[in-house]
Design an enzyme around this catalytic site. Structure first.
Site, short mmCIF file in Angstrom:
data_model
loop_
_atom_site.label_atom_id
_atom_site.label_comp_id
_atom_site.label_asym_id
_atom_site.label_seq_id
_atom_site.Cartn_x
_atom_site.Cartn_y
_atom_site.Cartn_z
N LYS A 253 0.85 -1.20 -0.07
CA LYS A 253 -0.05 0.05 -0.12
C LYS A 253 0.85 1.33 -0.08
O LYS A 253 0.42 2.33 -0.27
CB LYS A 253 -0.98 0.06 1.14
CG LYS A 253 -1.71 -1.01 1.24
CD LYS A 253 -2.45 -1.27 2.88
CE LYS A 253 -3.16 -2.60 2.76
NZ LYS A 253 -3.67 -2.52 4.27
N GLY A 254 2.05 1.35 0.49
CA GLY A 254 3.12 2.28 0.60
C GLY A 254 3.14 3.21 -0.45
O GLY A 254 3.28 4.34 -0.24
N GLU B 76 7.92 2.09 -6.00
CA GLU B 76 7.95 1.77 -4.53
C GLU B 76 8.15 3.21 -3.77
O GLU B 76 8.69 4.02 -4.37
CB GLU B 76 9.23 0.97 -4.34
CG GLU B 76 8.95 -0.52 -4.20
CD GLU B 76 8.24 -0.84 -2.85
OE1 GLU B 76 7.58 -0.05 -2.41
OE2 GLU B 76 8.56 -1.98 -2.15
N ASP B 77 7.52 2.97 -2.61
CA ASP B 77 7.61 4.11 -1.67
C ASP B 77 9.08 4.21 -1.09
O ASP B 77 9.85 5.11 -0.89
CB ASP B 77 6.76 3.93 -0.44
CG ASP B 77 6.83 2.52 0.33
OD1 ASP B 77 7.42 1.64 -0.37
OD2 ASP B 77 5.97 2.38 1.22
N ASP C 8 14.37 -0.60 1.61
CA ASP C 8 14.96 -0.78 3.00
C ASP C 8 16.24 -1.77 3.05
O ASP C 8 17.34 -1.48 2.31
CB ASP C 8 13.95 -0.92 3.99
CG ASP C 8 14.36 -0.91 5.18
OD1 ASP C 8 15.40 -0.38 5.64
OD2 ASP C 8 13.59 -1.47 6.39
N LYS D 175 16.63 3.99 1.69
CA LYS D 175 17.35 3.97 2.84
C LYS D 175 18.63 2.99 2.59
O LYS D 175 18.87 1.74 3.08
CB LYS D 175 16.38 3.08 3.74
CG LYS D 175 16.47 3.69 5.16
CD LYS D 175 15.20 2.91 6.21
CE LYS D 175 14.30 3.45 6.53
NZ LYS D 175 13.58 2.58 7.47
N PHE E 87 12.72 5.59 11.40
CA PHE E 87 11.68 4.93 10.88
C PHE E 87 10.61 6.05 10.42
O PHE E 87 10.45 7.06 11.04
CB PHE E 87 10.86 4.28 11.96
CG PHE E 87 9.69 3.50 11.55
CD1 PHE E 87 9.68 2.18 10.89
CD2 PHE E 87 8.43 3.99 11.75
CE1 PHE E 87 8.41 1.79 10.60
CE2 PHE E 87 7.32 3.50 11.47
CZ PHE E 87 7.18 2.44 10.60
N ASP F 201 3.41 3.82 6.31
CA ASP F 201 2.56 3.90 7.69
C ASP F 201 3.44 3.39 8.90
O ASP F 201 4.51 2.86 8.93
CB ASP F 201 1.49 2.57 7.53
CG ASP F 201 2.25 1.25 7.41
OD1 ASP F 201 3.11 1.10 6.69
OD2 ASP F 201 1.66 0.27 8.36
N ARG G 20 -0.68 7.02 6.67
CA ARG G 20 -0.46 6.80 5.30
C ARG G 20 -0.78 8.35 4.63
O ARG G 20 -0.45 8.63 3.62
CB ARG G 20 -1.02 5.88 4.52
CG ARG G 20 -0.41 4.25 4.91
CD ARG G 20 -1.21 3.43 4.19
NE ARG G 20 -0.77 1.78 4.73
CZ ARG G 20 0.21 1.33 4.40
NH1 ARG G 20 1.21 1.73 3.90
NH2 ARG G 20 0.24 0.10 5.04
P1 IMP Z 1 12.36 -3.88 2.38
O1 IMP Z 1 11.85 -5.20 1.85
O2 IMP Z 1 13.25 -4.04 3.72
O3 IMP Z 1 13.50 -3.09 1.46
O4 IMP Z 1 11.11 -2.92 2.71
C1 IMP Z 1 10.37 -2.49 1.65
C2 IMP Z 1 9.01 -2.07 2.40
O5 IMP Z 1 9.04 -1.99 3.81
C3 IMP Z 1 8.71 -0.90 1.94
O6 IMP Z 1 7.90 -0.95 0.47
C4 IMP Z 1 7.92 -0.19 3.01
O7 IMP Z 1 6.56 -0.43 2.91
C5 IMP Z 1 8.54 -0.87 4.18
N1 IMP Z 1 9.30 0.11 4.85
C6 IMP Z 1 10.66 0.39 4.84
N2 IMP Z 1 11.18 1.22 5.75
C7 IMP Z 1 9.97 1.90 6.23
C8 IMP Z 1 9.84 3.04 7.14
O8 IMP Z 1 10.81 3.71 7.58
N3 IMP Z 1 8.61 3.43 7.37
C9 IMP Z 1 7.59 2.67 6.95
N4 IMP Z 1 7.58 1.47 6.19
C10 IMP Z 1 8.85 1.04 5.81
MG MG Z 2 6.23 -0.42 0.07
#
Ligand code: IMP
Ligand code: MG
Length: 176
Positions: A43-44, A99-100, A103, A132, A153, A160, A166
């Site tokens: 949803k992000g 993507e939002d 991470d 990030k 965060f 969210d 959001r």
């Molecule tokens: P990854 O798989 O660890 O790269 O995470 C990706 C997903 O985690 C993103 O698409 C976000 O929806 C969520 N996410 C990562 N960091 C944050 C944050 O700081 N706040 C909220 N959601 C996050």
């Molecule tokens: Mg996301």
């Protein structure tokens, strides 16, 4: 529970819209009048996808998939859960994943691998509003991103905390 008054503003609405507009202009140069499939990762990414798409001049199709990876409210689990990953035939298409935030990178890698395994896209690129980089666990990078962020965060503008915030029009953070 985080209160909105505890949030510190990292990027206000103006900062966000300015960077999205720059990215939109760049994408118009990259793709010209070639058709583009935008893949919104719910949803992000909903806010980013909507605002970015308004700048695009080529014929655009929008697809929406839903992935989840967060184990707890604050930490990525590293395991990606494909809640709904139905996609049309992307063979021979220009595909841009929207993507939002990247991470750990697990979600991005999962999605890029999934699309490469199932389709021969003409081009496959990844764009993220936020990157990030310090948290990366797998070797993947966005082709395009608007802001690099530290290990905080973040909430707002699609991101969210436990499903909330959001809808906030800026990106804020809480110290963890
Ligand atoms: P990854 O798989 O660890 O790269 O995470 C990706 C997903 O985690 C993103 O698409 C976000 O929806 C969520 N996410 C990562 N960091 C944050 C944050 O700081 N706040 C909220 N959601 C996050
Ligand atoms: Mg996301």
């Amino acid at each position: 529970m985080i209160k909105e008054s505890d949030l510190k503003v990292l990027f206000n609405s103006e900062n966000i819209q300015e960077e999205i507009s720059k990215l939109g202009k760049h994408l118009n140069e990259v793709y010209g009048d070639e058709e583009l499939y935008l893949i919104c990762v719910l949803k992000g990414s909903v806010m980013f996808m909507v605002d970015l798409s308004k700048h695009l001049k080529m014929p655009v199709k929008m697809e929406f998939i839903r992935l989840s990876s967060y184990g707890s409210a604050f930490a990525s689990s590293g395991k990606v859960n494909a809640v709904d990953i139905s996609l049309p035939d992307l063979n021979g298409k220009n595909v841009l994943i929207v993507e939002d935030i990247i991470d750990t990178g697990h979600t991005a890698k999962f999605l890029v691998d999934f699309i490469n395994l199932n389709f021969r896209a003409k081009t496959l690129k990844f764009c993220s509003l936020l990157d990030k980089k310090v948290k990366r666990e797998v070797d993947i990078d966005a082709d395009y991103y608007c802001f690099e962020v530290d290990n905080k965060f973040l909430v707002g503008y699609g991101l969210d905390y436990d499903g909330y915030y959001r809808n906030i029009p800026y990106i804020g953070y809480v110290e963890v």
